[in-house]
Write a protein that holds these residues in place. Structure first.
Motif, PDB file in Angstrom:
ATOM      1  N   LEU A  95       0.947  -1.213   0.143  1.00  0.00           N
ATOM      2  CA  LEU A  95       0.012  -0.014  -0.096  1.00  0.00           C
ATOM      3  C   LEU A  95       0.818   1.334   0.090  1.00  0.00           C
ATOM      4  CD1 LEU A  95      -2.851  -0.858   2.495  1.00  0.00           C
ATOM      5  CD2 LEU A  95      -2.859  -1.219  -0.051  1.00  0.00           C
ATOM      6  N   ASN A  96       1.961   1.296   0.038  1.00  0.00           N
ATOM      7  CA  ASN A  96       3.107   2.450   0.123  1.00  0.00           C
ATOM      8  C   ASN A  96       3.865   2.265  -1.183  1.00  0.00           C
ATOM      9  OD1 ASN A  96       3.257   4.047   2.807  1.00  0.00           O
ATOM     10  ND2 ASN A  96       2.720   2.050   3.384  1.00  0.00           N
ATOM     11  N   LEU A  97       3.592   1.503  -2.161  1.00  0.00           N
ATOM     12  CA  LEU A  97       4.284   1.326  -3.374  1.00  0.00           C
ATOM     13  C   LEU A  97       3.816   2.566  -4.330  1.00  0.00           C
ATOM     14  CD1 LEU A  97       4.229  -2.146  -4.426  1.00  0.00           C
ATOM     15  CD2 LEU A  97       6.180  -0.876  -3.493  1.00  0.00           C
ATOM     16  N   THR A  98       4.719   3.283  -4.813  1.00  0.00           N
ATOM     17  CA  THR A  98       4.597   4.506  -5.662  1.00  0.00           C
ATOM     18  C   THR A  98       5.018   4.389  -7.183  1.00  0.00           C
ATOM     19  OG1 THR A  98       6.542   5.583  -5.091  1.00  0.00           O
ATOM     20  CG2 THR A  98       4.560   5.980  -3.685  1.00  0.00           C
ATOM     21  N   PRO A  99       4.548   5.244  -8.221  1.00  0.00           N
ATOM     22  CA  PRO A  99       4.935   5.062  -9.416  1.00  0.00           C
ATOM     23  C   PRO A  99       6.451   5.018  -9.449  1.00  0.00           C
ATOM     24  CG  PRO A  99       3.000   6.630  -9.203  1.00  0.00           C
ATOM     25  CD  PRO A  99       3.732   6.181  -7.825  1.00  0.00           C
ATOM     26  N   GLY A 100       6.885   4.363 -10.411  1.00  0.00           N
ATOM     27  CA  GLY A 100       8.645   4.282 -10.766  1.00  0.00           C
ATOM     28  C   GLY A 100       9.427   3.478  -9.724  1.00  0.00           C
ATOM     29  N   CYS A 101       8.447   2.566  -8.989  1.00  0.00           N
ATOM     30  CA  CYS A 101       9.072   1.763  -8.151  1.00  0.00           C
ATOM     31  C   CYS A 101       9.953   0.687  -8.443  1.00  0.00           C
ATOM     32  CB  CYS A 101       8.267   1.324  -6.816  1.00  0.00           C
ATOM     33  SG  CYS A 101       6.930   0.287  -7.602  1.00  0.00           S
ATOM     34  N   ILE A 102       9.901   0.356  -9.915  1.00  0.00           N
ATOM     35  CA  ILE A 102      10.417  -0.627 -10.366  1.00  0.00           C
ATOM     36  C   ILE A 102      11.812  -0.241 -10.801  1.00  0.00           C
ATOM     37  CG2 ILE A 102      10.820  -2.572 -12.397  1.00  0.00           C
ATOM     38  CD1 ILE A 102       8.746  -3.353 -10.314  1.00  0.00           C
ATOM     39  N   THR A 103      13.065  -0.839 -10.445  1.00  0.00           N
ATOM     40  CA  THR A 103      14.182  -0.477 -10.913  1.00  0.00           C
ATOM     41  C   THR A 103      15.009  -1.820 -11.318  1.00  0.00           C
ATOM     42  OG1 THR A 103      16.401   0.622 -10.200  1.00  0.00           O
ATOM     43  CG2 THR A 103      15.149  -0.936  -8.661  1.00  0.00           C
ATOM     44  N   GLU A 104      15.893  -1.461 -12.313  1.00  0.00           N
ATOM     45  CA  GLU A 104      16.917  -2.516 -12.848  1.00  0.00           C
ATOM     46  C   GLU A 104      18.169  -2.706 -12.432  1.00  0.00           C
ATOM     47  OE1 GLU A 104      15.871  -5.140 -15.295  1.00  0.00           O
ATOM     48  OE2 GLU A 104      13.737  -4.024 -15.132  1.00  0.00           O
ATOM     49  N   MET A 105      18.877  -3.739 -11.791  1.00  0.00           N
ATOM     50  CA  MET A 105      20.188  -3.685 -11.461  1.00  0.00           C
ATOM     51  C   MET A 105      21.109  -4.883 -12.199  1.00  0.00           C
ATOM     52  SD  MET A 105      19.756  -2.961  -7.361  1.00  0.00           S
ATOM     53  CE  MET A 105      19.265  -1.159  -6.829  1.00  0.00           C
ATOM     54  N   PRO A 106      22.233  -4.584 -12.734  1.00  0.00           N
ATOM     55  CA  PRO A 106      22.928  -5.751 -13.062  1.00  0.00           C
ATOM     56  C   PRO A 106      23.198  -6.862 -12.068  1.00  0.00           C
ATOM     57  CG  PRO A 106      24.254  -3.847 -12.579  1.00  0.00           C
ATOM     58  CD  PRO A 106      22.944  -3.581 -12.281  1.00  0.00           C
ATOM     59  N   SER A 156      20.435  -8.398 -16.259  1.00  0.00           N
ATOM     60  CA  SER A 156      20.034  -7.563 -15.100  1.00  0.00           C
ATOM     61  C   SER A 156      18.595  -7.981 -14.602  1.00  0.00           C
ATOM     62  CB  SER A 156      19.682  -5.928 -15.787  1.00  0.00           C
ATOM     63  OG  SER A 156      18.684  -6.259 -16.715  1.00  0.00           O
ATOM     64  N   PHE A 157      18.454  -7.441 -13.169  1.00  0.00           N
ATOM     65  CA  PHE A 157      17.142  -7.962 -12.551  1.00  0.00           C
ATOM     66  C   PHE A 157      16.248  -6.907 -12.325  1.00  0.00           C
ATOM     67  CE2 PHE A 157      20.416 -11.164 -11.959  1.00  0.00           C
ATOM     68  CZ  PHE A 157      19.890 -12.356 -12.230  1.00  0.00           C
ATOM     69  N   SER A 158      15.041  -7.396 -12.371  1.00  0.00           N
ATOM     70  CA  SER A 158      14.065  -6.194 -11.764  1.00  0.00           C
ATOM     71  C   SER A 158      13.934  -6.159 -10.394  1.00  0.00           C
ATOM     72  CB  SER A 158      12.806  -6.244 -12.468  1.00  0.00           C
ATOM     73  OG  SER A 158      12.982  -6.151 -13.865  1.00  0.00           O
ATOM     74  N   TYR A 159      13.823  -4.976  -9.698  1.00  0.00           N
ATOM     75  CA  TYR A 159      13.535  -4.811  -8.419  1.00  0.00           C
ATOM     76  C   TYR A 159      12.456  -4.030  -7.962  1.00  0.00           C
ATOM     77  CZ  TYR A 159      17.671  -7.418  -7.361  1.00  0.00           C
ATOM     78  OH  TYR A 159      18.760  -8.570  -7.238  1.00  0.00           O
ATOM     79  N   ILE A 160      11.612  -4.252  -6.937  1.00  0.00           N
ATOM     80  CA  ILE A 160      10.541  -3.332  -6.330  1.00  0.00           C
ATOM     81  C   ILE A 160      11.414  -2.466  -5.249  1.00  0.00           C
ATOM     82  CG2 ILE A 160       8.649  -2.764  -5.260  1.00  0.00           C
ATOM     83  CD1 ILE A 160       7.534  -5.372  -6.059  1.00  0.00           C
ATOM     84  N   GLU A 161      11.337  -1.060  -5.388  1.00  0.00           N
ATOM     85  CA  GLU A 161      12.110  -0.164  -4.463  1.00  0.00           C
ATOM     86  C   GLU A 161      10.671   0.382  -3.527  1.00  0.00           C
ATOM     87  OE1 GLU A 161      15.524   2.579  -5.605  1.00  0.00           O
ATOM     88  OE2 GLU A 161      13.851   2.799  -6.981  1.00  0.00           O
ATOM     89  N   GLY A 162      10.856  -0.042  -2.398  1.00  0.00           N
ATOM     90  CA  GLY A 162       9.879   0.438  -1.150  1.00  0.00           C
ATOM     91  C   GLY A 162      10.295   0.605   0.106  1.00  0.00           C
ATOM     92  N   ARG A 163       9.412   0.381   1.059  1.00  0.00           N
ATOM     93  CA  ARG A 163       9.969   0.521   2.422  1.00  0.00           C
ATOM     94  C   ARG A 163       9.209  -0.585   3.227  1.00  0.00           C
ATOM     95  NH1 ARG A 163      12.300   5.525   2.314  1.00  0.00           N
ATOM     96  NH2 ARG A 163      12.647   5.539   4.527  1.00  0.00           N
ATOM     97  N   ILE A 164      10.149  -1.112   4.120  1.00  0.00           N
ATOM     98  CA  ILE A 164       9.501  -2.039   5.180  1.00  0.00           C
ATOM     99  C   ILE A 164       9.068  -1.381   6.414  1.00  0.00           C
ATOM    100  CG2 ILE A 164      10.304  -3.697   6.879  1.00  0.00           C
ATOM    101  CD1 ILE A 164      11.871  -5.063   4.640  1.00  0.00           C
ATOM    102  N   PHE A 165       8.121  -1.564   7.213  1.00  0.00           N
ATOM    103  CA  PHE A 165       7.628  -0.816   8.357  1.00  0.00           C
ATOM    104  C   PHE A 165       7.640  -1.725   9.579  1.00  0.00           C
ATOM    105  CE2 PHE A 165       5.736   1.139   4.489  1.00  0.00           C
ATOM    106  CZ  PHE A 165       5.998   2.671   4.768  1.00  0.00           C
ATOM    107  N   LYS A 166       7.313  -2.919   9.508  1.00  0.00           N
ATOM    108  CA  LYS A 166       7.158  -3.723  10.713  1.00  0.00           C
ATOM    109  C   LYS A 166       8.592  -3.778  11.355  1.00  0.00           C
ATOM    110  CE  LYS A 166       5.225  -8.056  12.247  1.00  0.00           C
ATOM    111  NZ  LYS A 166       4.804  -9.424  12.045  1.00  0.00           N
ATOM    112  N   THR A 167       9.539  -3.968  10.912  1.00  0.00           N
ATOM    113  CA  THR A 167      10.809  -4.053  11.661  1.00  0.00           C
ATOM    114  C   THR A 167      11.727  -2.767  11.665  1.00  0.00           C
ATOM    115  OG1 THR A 167      11.986  -4.884   9.718  1.00  0.00           O
ATOM    116  CG2 THR A 167      10.955  -6.796  11.310  1.00  0.00           C
ATOM    117  N   ALA A 168      11.131  -1.906  11.128  1.00  0.00           N
ATOM    118  CA  ALA A 168      11.715  -0.542  10.826  1.00  0.00           C
ATOM    119  C   ALA A 168      11.855  -0.060  12.231  1.00  0.00           C
ATOM    120  CB  ALA A 168      11.162   0.438   9.784  1.00  0.00           C
TER     121      ALA A 168
END
Length: 296
Positions: free
Chosen positions: A139-150, A157-169
């Motif tokens: 529910l906290n994902l935003t546009p452009g959250c997919i990033t490619e990394m080699p 290259s691999f695709s990743y979701i950029e987001g945030r973890i809240f439970k253990t933060a």
């Protein structure tokens, strides 16, 4: 005086003593393979061409509805007039299939909205079952959250979701995290970027998963909100499951919860290769392996 002289629950922590711990886990089991395979397959199918069809229909219907509103029609009359305009809309026939993916044509703005919601449900299912994110993370994902990394050797290259973890933060803003994203998850994010665009514009918030309290298209006074866990559980079990004709399990309708996908994802990784549990710990953002082993 009067203090307890011995441990009343030897070998148990307070949570276990009151019925928590592993017993509580039974309230959110993994999804049985017989159900999970059909559920995921149906969701992946819907986020392909069907999603393109529904987005095109929604956009055309919304434009027609807005035009009627601007001409001075009431929301009710604008909705009825828009429904008549979209009666001839036909859905695509998918490759290797003989009939359109949906033969029932929409006859009202409410039915258009229902189709949009089912595509959103499919995107949620794909993300939670194929990437294992918690609902707070989705529910906290935003546009452009997919990033490619080699890869380490730079050969792919691999695709990743950029987001945030809240439970253990350590703080309420959450901790940045990357989840590896298979192709269907990347597609689900792309679909949600398109579906959520008018909601984000209206709410002035960037979250991909937003919803509207009314049941039709976006009106002049539409109220946009973030769906709750209870809302998701009800939608998935009461609306999405019947939409994809999900069969019963052992004679009863299977109730889908937002956390089941994460547990099912973890179980799938563990069943394939137990050595993958360290990678799963990193993927989930667990501080220790114990969290992964005991929680999943």
């Amino acid at each position: 005086g009067g203090g307890i002289l011995s441990d009343p629950f030897p070998g148990q922590n307070p949570n276990q003593a009151i019925g928590g711990g592993r017993l509580a886990k039974g309230t959110s089991p993994h999804t049985p393979d017989e159900i999970a395979v059909l559920l995921i397959s149906a969701a992946v199918r819907l986020i392909g061409t069907p999603a393109d069809d529904v987005i095109a229909l929604r956009n055309a219907a919304q434009q027609t509805y807005d035009d009627f509103i601007h001409r001075g029609l009431s929301q009710t009359k604008a909705g009825i007039a828009t429904g008549k305009q979209i009666e001839g809309y036909a859905f695509s026939t998918l490759e290797d299939e003989d009939l359109p993916w949906r033969e029932v044509l929409p006859a009202s703005t409410k039915e258009v909205r229902q189709l949009v919601d089912r595509i959103v449900d499919a995107c949620f299912i794909v993300i939670v079952y194929l990437a294992g994110l918690r609902i707070s993370e989705i529910l906290n994902l935003t546009p452009g959250c997919i990033t490619e990394m080699p890869s380490a050797d730079g050969s792919e290259s691999f695709s990743y979701i950029e987001g945030r973890i809240f439970k253990t933060a350590p703080h309420k803003e959450g901790a940045p995290h990357l989840w590896i994203a298979p192709e269907p998850v990347v597609r689900a994010i792309m679909v949600m970027e398109q579906i959520s665009e008018p909601y984000r514009r209206l709410s002035r918030r960037e979250e991909l998963f937003q919803t509207m309290s009314s049941s039709g298209l976006i009106g002049p006074k539409a109220a946009i909100a973030t769906p709750t866990t209870v809302t998701w559980n009800n939608r998935l079990s009461r609306l999405f499951a019947p939409f994809i004709h999900l069969p019963c399990y052992k004679g009863e309708a299977w109730r889908i919860s937002s956390h089941q996908g994460r547990k099912t994802f973890a179980r799938f990784v563990g069943k394939r290769d137990r050595t993958g549990l360290h990678a799963l710990q990193k993927h989930f953002g667990h501080i220790t392996r114990v969290m992964t082993d005991e929680g999943y």
